[in-house]
Design an enzyme around this catalytic site. Structure first.
Site, PDB file in Angstrom:
ATOM      1  N   SER A 116       0.852  -1.199   0.000  1.00 41.96           N
ATOM      2  CA  SER A 116       0.000   0.000   0.000  1.00 41.96           C
ATOM      3  C   SER A 116       0.886   1.246   0.000  1.00 41.96           C
ATOM      4  O   SER A 116       2.088   1.160   0.284  1.00 41.96           O
ATOM      5  CB  SER A 116      -0.854  -0.025   1.275  1.00 41.96           C
ATOM      6  OG  SER A 116      -1.473   1.218   1.514  1.00 41.96           O
ATOM      7  N   TYR A 146      -3.774  -0.535   9.968  1.00 42.52           N
ATOM      8  CA  TYR A 146      -3.555  -0.805   8.540  1.00 42.52           C
ATOM      9  C   TYR A 146      -2.134  -0.394   8.140  1.00 42.52           C
ATOM     10  O   TYR A 146      -1.436  -1.139   7.461  1.00 42.52           O
ATOM     11  CB  TYR A 146      -4.592  -0.025   7.725  1.00 42.52           C
ATOM     12  CG  TYR A 146      -4.601  -0.331   6.239  1.00 42.52           C
ATOM     13  CD1 TYR A 146      -5.205  -1.472   5.738  1.00 42.52           C
ATOM     14  CD2 TYR A 146      -4.013   0.551   5.334  1.00 42.52           C
ATOM     15  CE1 TYR A 146      -5.227  -1.734   4.376  1.00 42.52           C
ATOM     16  CE2 TYR A 146      -4.034   0.307   3.970  1.00 42.52           C
ATOM     17  CZ  TYR A 146      -4.647  -0.847   3.494  1.00 42.52           C
ATOM     18  OH  TYR A 146      -4.660  -1.099   2.139  1.00 42.52           O
TER      19      TYR A 146
HETATM   20  P1  NAD Z   1     -11.821  -5.085  -1.359  1.00 44.11           P
HETATM   21  O1  NAD Z   1     -12.376  -4.742  -0.033  1.00 44.11           O
HETATM   22  O2  NAD Z   1     -12.720  -5.107  -2.538  1.00 44.11           O
HETATM   23  O3  NAD Z   1     -11.031  -6.446  -1.311  1.00 44.11           O
HETATM   24  C1  NAD Z   1     -10.623  -7.086  -0.129  1.00 44.11           C
HETATM   25  C2  NAD Z   1     -10.730  -8.572  -0.338  1.00 44.11           C
HETATM   26  O4  NAD Z   1     -10.294  -9.256   0.838  1.00 44.11           O
HETATM   27  C3  NAD Z   1     -12.172  -8.996  -0.607  1.00 44.11           C
HETATM   28  O5  NAD Z   1     -12.186  -9.905  -1.683  1.00 44.11           O
HETATM   29  C4  NAD Z   1     -12.579  -9.653   0.686  1.00 44.11           C
HETATM   30  O6  NAD Z   1     -13.550 -10.651   0.512  1.00 44.11           O
HETATM   31  C5  NAD Z   1     -11.247 -10.247   1.130  1.00 44.11           C
HETATM   32  N1  NAD Z   1     -11.281 -10.563   2.553  1.00 44.11           N
HETATM   33  C6  NAD Z   1     -11.429  -9.699   3.587  1.00 44.11           C
HETATM   34  N2  NAD Z   1     -11.458 -10.375   4.744  1.00 44.11           N
HETATM   35  C7  NAD Z   1     -11.306 -11.693   4.423  1.00 44.11           C
HETATM   36  C8  NAD Z   1     -11.253 -12.888   5.191  1.00 44.11           C
HETATM   37  N3  NAD Z   1     -11.371 -12.881   6.520  1.00 44.11           N
HETATM   38  N4  NAD Z   1     -11.113 -14.063   4.534  1.00 44.11           N
HETATM   39  C9  NAD Z   1     -11.010 -14.094   3.186  1.00 44.11           C
HETATM   40  N5  NAD Z   1     -11.030 -12.993   2.416  1.00 44.11           N
HETATM   41  C10 NAD Z   1     -11.186 -11.813   3.038  1.00 44.11           C
HETATM   42  O7  NAD Z   1     -10.685  -3.982  -1.587  1.00 44.11           O
HETATM   43  P2  NAD Z   1      -9.404  -4.001  -2.541  1.00 44.11           P
HETATM   44  O8  NAD Z   1      -9.012  -2.589  -2.712  1.00 44.11           O
HETATM   45  O9  NAD Z   1      -9.606  -4.837  -3.741  1.00 44.11           O
HETATM   46  O10 NAD Z   1      -8.296  -4.671  -1.586  1.00 44.11           O
HETATM   47  C11 NAD Z   1      -7.412  -5.684  -2.014  1.00 44.11           C
HETATM   48  C12 NAD Z   1      -6.060  -5.470  -1.370  1.00 44.11           C
HETATM   49  O11 NAD Z   1      -5.503  -4.264  -1.874  1.00 44.11           O
HETATM   50  C13 NAD Z   1      -6.104  -5.317   0.144  1.00 44.11           C
HETATM   51  O12 NAD Z   1      -4.980  -5.969   0.734  1.00 44.11           O
HETATM   52  C14 NAD Z   1      -5.972  -3.820   0.330  1.00 44.11           C
HETATM   53  O13 NAD Z   1      -5.436  -3.477   1.576  1.00 44.11           O
HETATM   54  C15 NAD Z   1      -5.027  -3.495  -0.809  1.00 44.11           C
HETATM   55  N6  NAD Z   1      -4.961  -2.093  -1.204  1.00 44.11           N
HETATM   56  C16 NAD Z   1      -6.053  -1.447  -1.707  1.00 44.11           C
HETATM   57  C17 NAD Z   1      -5.927  -0.125  -2.092  1.00 44.11           C
HETATM   58  C18 NAD Z   1      -7.065   0.666  -2.635  1.00 44.11           C
HETATM   59  O14 NAD Z   1      -6.925   1.884  -2.817  1.00 44.11           O
HETATM   60  N7  NAD Z   1      -8.197   0.072  -2.959  1.00 44.11           N
HETATM   61  C19 NAD Z   1      -4.695   0.535  -1.963  1.00 44.11           C
HETATM   62  C20 NAD Z   1      -3.619  -0.160  -1.457  1.00 44.11           C
HETATM   63  C21 NAD Z   1      -3.754  -1.475  -1.089  1.00 44.11           C
END
Ligand code: NAD
Length: 255
Positions: A147, A160
């Site tokens: 991130s 986080y």
């Molecule tokens: P999102 O919330 O759509 O995806 C998160 C995923 O994690 C979902 O598919 C959810 O079902 C899964 N998840 C959560 N808890 C879980 C559990 N207990 N068991 C199994 N699966 C679980 O959001 P996203 O943005 O697609 O996030 C994906 C990754 O990217 C994450 O690690 C997030 O921290 C990271 N990220 C996102 C951003 C952003 O701006 N969206 C930026 C940096 C990093």
């Protein structure tokens, strides 16, 4: 495919992606299937939408339902993944949660929930696959989703930030130990992407404007934006790339 692009092909490989039902994980699953990989999507809930996207392009997808908040599910995941297509070659530690709260109000329960999924699971799931890869000597790829908060402090998301800073550190630490087994451990640090993770930020007009005005590319990223980096790091093209966190951030860190 032109010969010099074959190194990016994932034909014949199997990838396991956590958090496969939404957002970045779904985008990575579809991109890997498009690059020729068999894809196993791990999620708490049905991955039907992901499955439909992959079926539409003639790819192979298997869903594996598991709650990744508990590391005791790891043996089940390794076993079921092996049954799906044989050897897993690529692991993407994508599942992650965020809890927004003033630092003075963070509860231990929320702290543990974030650290258990974003940090502890990343380490122990990587360990579980790396054990097999080190033993059979055929290598492997681990791609962690880091991130901007692997580099910066962030605001009102201390657990986080702690977890994502750990992800960048772990990416380096594991690369140092496992590069000798032809295991490439790298990470992608997405910038501000339009997914569930940033829903609250995007609906707060003031925070959304502040963020957008700081992104040189002038827009939120999309799941598709990280797929090039995800394919690269999973492919033979990244054979000598170890321990690096690649930002895909519209230029955010360049400011
Ligand atoms: P999102 O919330 O759509 O995806 C998160 C995923 O994690 C979902 O598919 C959810 O079902 C899964 N998840 C959560 N808890 C879980 C559990 N207990 N068991 C199994 N699966 C679980 O959001 P996203 O943005 O697609 O996030 C994906 C990754 O990217 C994450 O690690 C997030 O921290 C990271 N990220 C996102 C951003 C952003 O701006 N969206 C930026 C940096 C990093």
């Amino acid at each position: 495919m032109p010969q010099n692009l074959n190194m990016f092909s994932l034909e014949g490989k199997t990838a396991l992606v956590t958090g496969a039902n939404t957002g970045l994980g779904q985008g990575i699953c579809a991109a890997y299937a498009g690059a020729g990989a068999n894809v196993i999507g791990v999620a708490r809930r049905s991955c039907q939408e992901t499955a439909d996207k992959i079926t539409a392009i003639g790819g192979n997808f298997t869903e594996l339902i598991a709650d990744l908040s508990d590391i005791n599910v790891i043996p089940h995941i390794v076993e079921e993944a092996g049954k799906a297509y044989g050897r897993v070659d690529i692991l993407v530690n994508n599942a992650g949660i965020i809890k927004r709260c003033d630092a003075v109000d963070v509860t231990m329960e929320d702290w543990d929930a974030v650290i258990n999924l974003n940090e502890k699971m990343v380490f122990f799931l990587s360990q579980a696959f790396a054990k097999g890869w080190a033993a059979d000597n055929k290598g492997g790829k681990i791609i962690n989703i880091a991130s901007m908060l692997s580099y910066q402090g962030g605001i009102r998301v201390p657990s986080y930030t702690a977890s994502k800073s750990a992800v960048m550190g772990l990416t380096r630490a594991l690369a140092n130990e496992w590069a000798r087994y032809n295991i490439n451990v790298n990470a992608i640090a997405p910038g501000y992407m339009a997914t569930n993770n940033t829903q609250n930020l995007r609906s707060d007009e003031q925070r959304s404007d502040e963020i957008l005005s700081r992104i040189p590319a002038g827009r939120w990223g999309t799941p598709e934006d990280i797929t090039g980096a995800a394919i690269f790091l999973a492919s033979d093209a990244a054979a000598y790339v170890h321990g690096f966190t690649l930002a895909v951030d519209g230029g955010w860190l360049a400011r």
